[in-house]
Scaffold this motif. Sequence first.
Motif, PDB file in Angstrom:
ATOM      1  N   GLN A  78       0.833  -1.213   0.000  1.00 47.45           N
ATOM      2  CA  GLN A  78       0.000   0.000   0.000  1.00 47.45           C
ATOM      3  C   GLN A  78       0.867   1.262   0.000  1.00 47.45           C
ATOM      4  O   GLN A  78       0.617   2.198  -0.744  1.00 47.45           O
ATOM      5  N   LEU A  79       1.876   1.223   0.883  1.00 52.33           N
ATOM      6  CA  LEU A  79       2.776   2.371   0.967  1.00 52.33           C
ATOM      7  C   LEU A  79       3.460   2.627  -0.363  1.00 52.33           C
ATOM      8  O   LEU A  79       3.464   3.750  -0.871  1.00 52.33           O
ATOM      9  N   SER A  80       4.030   1.555  -0.923  1.00 53.66           N
ATOM     10  CA  SER A  80       4.737   1.707  -2.192  1.00 53.66           C
ATOM     11  C   SER A  80       3.795   2.253  -3.249  1.00 53.66           C
ATOM     12  O   SER A  80       4.181   3.072  -4.072  1.00 53.66           O
ATOM     13  N   GLY A  81       2.539   1.791  -3.203  1.00 51.55           N
ATOM     14  CA  GLY A  81       1.556   2.269  -4.155  1.00 51.55           C
ATOM     15  C   GLY A  81       1.397   3.772  -4.084  1.00 51.55           C
ATOM     16  O   GLY A  81       1.461   4.469  -5.092  1.00 51.55           O
ATOM     17  N   VAL A  82       1.229   4.286  -2.859  1.00 50.86           N
ATOM     18  CA  VAL A  82       1.046   5.731  -2.695  1.00 50.86           C
ATOM     19  C   VAL A  82       2.308   6.475  -3.111  1.00 50.86           C
ATOM     20  O   VAL A  82       2.263   7.473  -3.825  1.00 50.86           O
ATOM     21  N   LEU A  83       3.454   5.939  -2.647  1.00 48.55           N
ATOM     22  CA  LEU A  83       4.708   6.643  -2.908  1.00 48.55           C
ATOM     23  C   LEU A  83       5.050   6.670  -4.390  1.00 48.55           C
ATOM     24  O   LEU A  83       5.660   7.610  -4.875  1.00 48.55           O
ATOM     25  N   ALA A  84       4.629   5.616  -5.106  1.00 44.35           N
ATOM     26  CA  ALA A  84       4.993   5.533  -6.515  1.00 44.35           C
ATOM     27  C   ALA A  84       3.935   6.155  -7.420  1.00 44.35           C
ATOM     28  O   ALA A  84       4.111   6.209  -8.627  1.00 44.35           O
ATOM     29  N   ALA A  85       2.814   6.619  -6.824  1.00 46.00           N
ATOM     30  CA  ALA A  85       1.760   7.212  -7.650  1.00 46.00           C
ATOM     31  C   ALA A  85       2.316   8.411  -8.414  1.00 46.00           C
ATOM     32  O   ALA A  85       3.115   9.169  -7.886  1.00 46.00           O
ATOM     33  N   PRO A  86       1.910   8.546  -9.687  1.00 47.46           N
ATOM     34  CA  PRO A  86       2.484   9.620 -10.511  1.00 47.46           C
ATOM     35  C   PRO A  86       2.213  11.016  -9.946  1.00 47.46           C
ATOM     36  O   PRO A  86       2.998  11.945 -10.188  1.00 47.46           O
ATOM     37  N   ASP A  87       1.116  11.148  -9.192  1.00 47.11           N
ATOM     38  CA  ASP A  87       0.791  12.488  -8.686  1.00 47.11           C
ATOM     39  C   ASP A  87       1.174  12.647  -7.207  1.00 47.11           C
ATOM     40  O   ASP A  87       0.714  13.565  -6.534  1.00 47.11           O
ATOM     41  N   ALA A  88       2.013  11.741  -6.683  1.00 47.60           N
ATOM     42  CA  ALA A  88       2.368  11.801  -5.260  1.00 47.60           C
ATOM     43  C   ALA A  88       3.075  13.116  -4.929  1.00 47.60           C
ATOM     44  O   ALA A  88       3.911  13.602  -5.683  1.00 47.60           O
ATOM     45  N   ARG A  89       2.670  13.690  -3.795  1.00 56.47           N
ATOM     46  CA  ARG A  89       3.392  14.884  -3.334  1.00 56.47           C
ATOM     47  C   ARG A  89       3.541  14.801  -1.824  1.00 56.47           C
ATOM     48  O   ARG A  89       2.763  14.129  -1.142  1.00 56.47           O
ATOM     49  N   VAL A  90       4.573  15.470  -1.320  1.00 52.41           N
ATOM     50  CA  VAL A  90       4.876  15.425   0.109  1.00 52.41           C
ATOM     51  C   VAL A  90       4.364  16.688   0.772  1.00 52.41           C
ATOM     52  O   VAL A  90       4.500  17.785   0.230  1.00 52.41           O
ATOM     53  N   ILE A  91       3.734  16.526   1.924  1.00 57.16           N
ATOM     54  CA  ILE A  91       3.321  17.670   2.733  1.00 57.16           C
ATOM     55  C   ILE A  91       4.010  17.508   4.088  1.00 57.16           C
ATOM     56  O   ILE A  91       3.838  16.473   4.747  1.00 57.16           O
ATOM     57  N   ALA A  92       4.780  18.511   4.457  1.00 57.40           N
ATOM     58  CA  ALA A  92       5.511  18.369   5.724  1.00 57.40           C
ATOM     59  C   ALA A  92       5.368  19.626   6.558  1.00 57.40           C
ATOM     60  O   ALA A  92       5.091  20.703   6.036  1.00 57.40           O
ATOM     61  N   VAL A 113       8.980  17.845  12.067  1.00 64.30           N
ATOM     62  CA  VAL A 113       9.321  17.096  13.269  1.00 64.30           C
ATOM     63  C   VAL A 113       8.337  15.973  13.526  1.00 64.30           C
ATOM     64  O   VAL A 113       8.690  14.824  13.712  1.00 64.30           O
ATOM     65  N   SER A 114       7.049  16.313  13.521  1.00 63.05           N
ATOM     66  CA  SER A 114       6.081  15.331  13.985  1.00 63.05           C
ATOM     67  C   SER A 114       5.692  14.328  12.907  1.00 63.05           C
ATOM     68  O   SER A 114       5.159  13.272  13.209  1.00 63.05           O
ATOM     69  N   GLY A 115       5.960  14.660  11.668  1.00 68.31           N
ATOM     70  CA  GLY A 115       5.677  13.699  10.627  1.00 68.31           C
ATOM     71  C   GLY A 115       5.373  14.381   9.303  1.00 68.31           C
ATOM     72  O   GLY A 115       5.231  15.598   9.247  1.00 68.31           O
ATOM     73  N   SER A 116       5.272  13.595   8.260  1.00 70.37           N
ATOM     74  CA  SER A 116       4.930  14.171   6.967  1.00 70.37           C
ATOM     75  C   SER A 116       3.966  13.240   6.243  1.00 70.37           C
ATOM     76  O   SER A 116       3.803  12.088   6.620  1.00 70.37           O
ATOM     77  N   LEU A 117       3.331  13.788   5.216  1.00 70.44           N
ATOM     78  CA  LEU A 117       2.344  13.040   4.452  1.00 70.44           C
ATOM     79  C   LEU A 117       2.822  12.891   3.023  1.00 70.44           C
ATOM     80  O   LEU A 117       3.449  13.782   2.475  1.00 70.44           O
ATOM     81  N   VAL A 118       2.498  11.748   2.430  1.00 67.60           N
ATOM     82  CA  VAL A 118       2.602  11.622   0.986  1.00 67.60           C
ATOM     83  C   VAL A 118       1.167  11.400   0.507  1.00 67.60           C
ATOM     84  O   VAL A 118       0.487  10.494   0.982  1.00 67.60           O
ATOM     85  N   VAL A 119       0.719  12.256  -0.398  1.00 73.24           N
ATOM     86  CA  VAL A 119      -0.680  12.230  -0.815  1.00 73.24           C
ATOM     87  C   VAL A 119      -0.767  11.915  -2.304  1.00 73.24           C
ATOM     88  O   VAL A 119      -0.020  12.470  -3.110  1.00 73.24           O
ATOM     89  N   SER A 120      -1.663  11.022  -2.646  1.00 75.46           N
ATOM     90  CA  SER A 120      -1.972  10.799  -4.054  1.00 75.46           C
ATOM     91  C   SER A 120      -3.473  10.977  -4.245  1.00 75.46           C
ATOM     92  O   SER A 120      -4.271  10.164  -3.789  1.00 75.46           O
TER      93      SER A 120
END
Lengths: 242, 201
Positions: free
Chosen positions: A136-150, A155-162
């Motif tokens: 599941q993680l790899s799926g989100v991370l490899a999605a063509p539209d994945a972006r990081v929100i930090a 410090v507390s964490g970050s998101l990868v959103v597709s």
Amino acid sequence: MNAEIHTLTGAYAINALSETERSAFEEHLARCAACSKEVAELRETAAKLGSAVATPPPESLRPDVLARIRRVRQLPPDEGPIVPLRGRKWPLRATSLAAAAAAVVAIALGIQVISMDRDLDRANDQLSALTDRQAQLSGVLAAPDARVIADDDDVSGSLVVSEKLGKLAFVPGTLPEPAADETYQLWLIGPEGARSAGLLPDPSVSVVAEIGADAEMFGVTVEPKGGSEQPTSDPVVLLALS
Amino acid sequence: MHAAKPHRGKAGQAGLHAVAPAAPEETMSRVARGDEHAFAQLYDLLAERVFGLILRVMRDPAQAEEVTQEVFVELWRTASRFRPDRGSVVSWAMTIAHRRAIDRVRSSQSSLDRDARVAAGQQDRPFDAVADEVEGRFERQQVRRCLGTLTDLQRESVGLAYYQGYTYGEVATLLETPLGTVKTRLRDGLIRLRDCLGVAK
């Protein structure tokens, strides 16, 4: 966060680590704001222990020191604080995406392997759950539209959103271990209010959640074990999704 | 309690800094700009603590004096790197002093002596060897009282590691206690001291 390494704050603050452990902990410290704060406080504490054994030095020391510093050049000031690697939001290029994916996988695997060592009976269950989560993680991370929100301070964490997959991966930063009767719960917040996006079973392992149509913010709160219908405490993580 | 020292005369004669002792942070920022008078004030604020701690860890007065001198040179040299948002001047200086003393005792011959002491099971308790009661009485009493609130294992771990400069691995050997236990006792003990001494941000 790795709870194991976090307990080294005490030994580190009073220089009771070996050289190897010291370097390893300093690497961790650079990424862990909670640890830095604790180390600073424990150093203040240690300074009081030290002050309690104050002893006047020989009279001759003062003129010696003052004469000696006249011949010593001072260091120039540091050129500003270190700029954090991640800004608030940025689209990921393929290369940094691969690096992020590798890091997440490494973190998740590392933690899981340790706990499997401790409990061999549950190894198979954990492994299949892990494989599942990894996929599941790899799926989100490899999605063509994945972006990081930090976070600004990341410090507390970050998101990868597709958006395309309708999923997000939450990569925890330095969340402390919750109390025995508490758990971290994930929330998606839209115009209708907060909706649970599941629990965070281990504050050092990434999780994947469905986003849903109207979510604007993502949050994490500490809740009583088992979770709550609605958040009952202030969020420890709060990130805007767009 | 560190203000009235007999040897502060020099700054007084210059008539520059004779009024009231400045806040340590303010003194530091002048030291960072190369102000030697400010550095003399910093010395007066810190000398007894720095020397006392180093002496406590190293035991040998001649070596302790040498290391104290090195520490003050380092404080002068790195003054511009002091960051008030990361902690107090005293904490900064004592961290440097402790590190220096420990680096010294962990190297070469002194380390062999220490290994012999570890092997022989010789150790002493934090305050048995504290003889003089010159100044800092209140601070000292407060620390003593707070150390009294720790469990024996916490107190011994903190004392051996901080005052005698042992690594937590060595402490575990000395106390015949598992490594992980000493690690957490050190942290728990320091946290309890922090709360007892009112160190918080």
